[in-house]
Design an enzyme around this catalytic site. Sequence first.
Site, PDB file in Angstrom:
ATOM      1  N   GLN A 156       0.829  -1.207   0.000  1.00  0.00           N
ATOM      2  CA  GLN A 156       0.000   0.000   0.000  1.00  0.00           C
ATOM      3  C   GLN A 156       0.866   1.261   0.000  1.00  0.00           C
ATOM      4  O   GLN A 156       0.563   2.230  -0.695  1.00  0.00           O
ATOM      5  CB  GLN A 156      -0.913  -0.002   1.230  1.00  0.00           C
ATOM      6  N   GLU A 157       1.945   1.248   0.755  1.00  0.00           N
ATOM      7  CA  GLU A 157       2.785   2.435   0.891  1.00  0.00           C
ATOM      8  C   GLU A 157       3.607   2.720  -0.369  1.00  0.00           C
ATOM      9  O   GLU A 157       3.675   3.859  -0.828  1.00  0.00           O
ATOM     10  CB  GLU A 157       3.728   2.269   2.091  1.00  0.00           C
TER      11      GLU A 157
END
Length: 407
Positions: free
Chosen positions: A274-275
């Site tokens: 996600q990051e």
Amino acid sequence: MQRITYRVKVSAQGAKRRISYLLRPSKRLLHTKSNIVPAVAPIKVARFAKTNFSKTKKLAQVSSIAMLSLPAESLMTMGAPIPAYDHVMLENTLTIAAVPGDSTYFATDGFQHGFGYDLVRSYADELGVKIDLKAYASEEAALRALKSGDADMALTTASTQLKSQLSLSSVNVSCGYDASLTKNGLHPKVSWTFNSANDPLSQKASYFLCDSMKLEHTQKLAAFYNQNLLKDAYSQDHFKKTLTEKLPDYQSSFQEQARNYNHDWELLVAMGYQESHLNANAVSPTGVRGIMMLTNNTAKAMGVSDRVDPYQSIGGGARYLEQVKEDFADVPKTDRIWFALAGYNMGPNAVKSIQRKLRAQGIDDKSWANIYAYLSENRASNSRYGQAMHYVSNIRSYLETIKTQTV
């Protein structure tokens, strides 16, 4: 950010097998550490029929204080079945026969969540009892466990025909509002099934699910457990390619740092995807960097000297998640990880501010469904709310996909 409270034990070889089968087109089956009963169990004499006289008196007392009055003919007599509601209240436990699925429940290494499971948990909380969830490999096996008395109710997506064949009664968790489920990629016929429609356990469940306030809660949960994120081909291919090509280089770092801070290493992988899409050299316009996209201040606070060093970045993220989790120690364990992830993204004080606003309105501020709904309803006025909402739901979806796509 906070720590998830379970630890997975998988080999690198096993993890690679998982990755190679990510997003395969075959039907998804959820991986669970629960003791799944693989075969359809034969119907046996219900446990309720073997009750001694002293227990009978206790059960009669429970019946007398039931929120729904029992008709006279249903009161316990020697040799007659005991209503499931009485048994649940006497044992202080609601036993659920369930089939793992993306619309029912998801469990691994003691961590349980899921759309159907969260609804059952709310019902058990209202009854004031604990949950004992038993996993079964098929819908029929779960329903037969209910029929035989090995469970008080079943959580499945079984067909009406199968339930009718076994003379069981059920209520759809959406109480007829199937569209609220299908638009979020959930099965429209998630249901709670009981041995008898006349049992107070079944009657109270129907009132619980179909109450207008509870229906609103159900719709909030459905929005959070949206299953559409990785349904399109591009997202599937990108996710699979990233984990196949990049994860092997960092897998040992994820696993070691997860052990250091008592996290599930695959949760950290989901966060890393996600990051940064597992890009160790990633940098944002605001200056956050590395696999876990740490700010300079967070990196210093977590003892990270080089944000683009994968091992340090993963360790910093894991340490910060552990720290944020402690900020929400008063939140029930089943929801705490979502609070922690939201805090990781927008800061724990921002989440606590939302909690205070909900408390002032008389709304349960320790329910993630309520926090998520607030974020969604107010995202137009605060972009951080929308970011946090998607951050947590995306990580949940990535984690479930990693966990459930097994050989």
